[in-house]
Design a protein around this motif. Structure first.
Motif, PDB file in Angstrom:
ATOM      1  N   ARG A  40      76.960  61.632  -4.672  1.00 36.76           N
ATOM      2  CA  ARG A  40      77.643  62.926  -4.598  1.00 36.76           C
ATOM      3  C   ARG A  40      76.713  64.047  -4.158  1.00 36.76           C
ATOM      4  N   THR A  41      75.408  63.866  -4.325  1.00 37.66           N
ATOM      5  CA  THR A  41      74.465  64.915  -3.920  1.00 37.66           C
ATOM      6  C   THR A  41      74.217  64.908  -2.421  1.00 37.66           C
ATOM      7  N   LEU A  42      74.652  63.861  -1.715  1.00 34.29           N
ATOM      8  CA  LEU A  42      74.421  63.762  -0.275  1.00 34.29           C
ATOM      9  C   LEU A  42      75.471  64.554   0.492  1.00 34.29           C
ATOM     10  N   PRO A  43      75.098  65.100   1.653  1.00 37.01           N
ATOM     11  CA  PRO A  43      76.061  65.855   2.468  1.00 37.01           C
ATOM     12  C   PRO A  43      76.972  64.900   3.248  1.00 37.01           C
ATOM     13  N   MET A  44      77.963  64.366   2.560  1.00 34.91           N
ATOM     14  CA  MET A  44      78.850  63.385   3.183  1.00 34.91           C
ATOM     15  C   MET A  44      80.275  63.584   2.683  1.00 34.91           C
ATOM     16  N   SER A  45      81.222  63.007   3.404  1.00 35.24           N
ATOM     17  CA  SER A  45      82.621  63.119   3.029  1.00 35.24           C
ATOM     18  C   SER A  45      82.862  62.496   1.665  1.00 35.24           C
ATOM     19  N   ARG A  46      83.671  63.136   0.853  1.00 36.82           N
ATOM     20  CA  ARG A  46      83.970  62.630  -0.480  1.00 36.82           C
ATOM     21  C   ARG A  46      84.781  61.337  -0.433  1.00 36.82           C
ATOM     22  N   ALA A  47      85.479  61.093   0.659  1.00 35.60           N
ATOM     23  CA  ALA A  47      86.271  59.866   0.765  1.00 35.60           C
ATOM     24  C   ALA A  47      85.456  58.700   1.314  1.00 35.60           C
ATOM     25  N   ALA A  48      84.219  58.964   1.791  1.00 37.61           N
ATOM     26  CA  ALA A  48      83.453  57.936   2.488  1.00 37.61           C
ATOM     27  C   ALA A  48      83.093  56.755   1.591  1.00 37.61           C
ATOM     28  N   VAL A  49      82.731  57.042   0.331  1.00 39.45           N
ATOM     29  CA  VAL A  49      82.295  55.958  -0.551  1.00 39.45           C
ATOM     30  C   VAL A  49      83.426  54.969  -0.832  1.00 39.45           C
ATOM     31  N   PRO A  50      84.583  55.411  -1.333  1.00 38.47           N
ATOM     32  CA  PRO A  50      85.657  54.435  -1.559  1.00 38.47           C
ATOM     33  C   PRO A  50      86.172  53.802  -0.277  1.00 38.47           C
ATOM     34  N   VAL A  51      86.169  54.539   0.846  1.00 41.26           N
ATOM     35  CA  VAL A  51      86.622  53.956   2.121  1.00 41.26           C
ATOM     36  C   VAL A  51      85.658  52.855   2.560  1.00 41.26           C
ATOM     37  N   GLY A  52      84.355  53.113   2.474  1.00 41.74           N
ATOM     38  CA  GLY A  52      83.366  52.103   2.854  1.00 41.74           C
ATOM     39  C   GLY A  52      83.428  50.876   1.972  1.00 41.74           C
ATOM     40  N   GLN A  53      83.607  51.092   0.669  1.00 45.86           N
ATOM     41  CA  GLN A  53      83.716  49.961  -0.249  1.00 45.86           C
ATOM     42  C   GLN A  53      84.966  49.136   0.052  1.00 45.86           C
ATOM     43  N   SER A  54      86.071  49.798   0.339  1.00 45.13           N
ATOM     44  CA  SER A  54      87.317  49.080   0.648  1.00 45.13           C
ATOM     45  C   SER A  54      87.179  48.284   1.942  1.00 45.13           C
TER      46      SER A  54
END
Length: 260
Positions: free
Chosen positions: A92-106
């Motif tokens: 969460r501290t990284l400058p990235m989209s909030r949806a990126a983590v669950p999208v990448g995992q999926s």
């Protein structure tokens, strides 16, 4: 490339590396359905009215759907593990989209599941299962399996982010094994008591299992069944759309705001 696509690709790579360093989980998810096929197909099959080969042809689509529905357990455990170990807080501290983590995992889960189903299909062909409706039917069935996997993975991700506990996620994940049992994945539902048949036929797994059998030409849907099973393709699409519409925004919101 958009920010979401770029960040999601990075998270996809991270997740694939994670799987690479924990091959035991992948091996277990591949071998367990095969073990169940051989055990149920040759032990339970002898106790059912269906002849052995006919039952195994009925069982293989059900096991494929049960494997796809396993995204609920996988997504829940991975999200809970990352939350419990503080990985989510660092991401969460990284400058990235909030949806990126669950999208990448999926996306990573879909890729590994698609590859992991190949051994089960090959064993299914060896024990008598056949795709009778040609390549288009097979592609349609495979698409529904991946859609169910996607929907259940998002559902699991939300529940894992909600619990934030590996132990709780493990206990809840164990409980999800009952879901295929309360469906037509392993046995037909027409001989069940009325109330239990209703529960089983309104289970999303039953709709997708019936759709896969119908598209592969293994068994026609029962006309007197509940609507999702009597109209399995439409019922499967409706269930998956409902799960995605509910749990995608919930999971993204939970990831963005948990820990605050």
């Amino acid at each position: 490339m958009s920010s979401l696509a770029y960040d999601s690709t990075a998270m996809l790579g991270r997740q694939l590396q994670r799987i690479k360093h924990a091959p035991g989980v992948l091996i277990l998810t591949q071998t367990m359905p095969i073990t169940m096929l051989l055990f149920f197909g040759y032990v339970f099959g002898s106790a059912l009215a269906m002849p052995g080969e006919q039952y195994r042809a009925y069982l293989v689509p059900g096991l494929l759907v049960a494997t796809a529905a396993g995204g609920l357990m996988t997504g829940m455990f991975q999200a809970a593990q990352d939350s419990h170990r503080g990985v989510m807080d660092r991401l969460r501290t990284l400058p990235m989209s909030r949806a990126a983590v669950p999208v990448g995992q999926s996306a990573a889960d879909l890729l590994t599941t698609a590859l992991g189903m190949i051994p089960l299909m090959l064993v299914g062909l060896a024990v008598g299962w056949r795709v009778e409706n040609g390549p288009l039917g097979a592609l349609g069935a495979f698409g529904l399996l991946m859609l169910l996997r996607l929907a259940t993975t998002w559902m699991g991700s939300f529940l894992g982010l909600l619990t934030q506990s590996e132990e709780a996620a493990g206990q809840l994940g164990s409980a999800t094994f009952i879901l295929p049992l309360l469906s037509n994945a392993y046995i037909p539902t027409d001989k069940l008591p009325g109330w239990l048949r209703t529960i089983a036929e309104w289970n999303p797994i039953s709709a997708v299992a019936s759709a896969v059998r119908d598209l592969c030409g293994n068994a026609a849907p029962a006309a007197d069944a509940a609507w999702p099973v009597a109209h399995p393709v439409a019922g499967s699409l409706a269930w998956c759309a409902f799960l995605l519409l509910v749990f995608v925004p919930l999971a993204v919101r939970r990831y963005a705001h948990s820990g605050r």
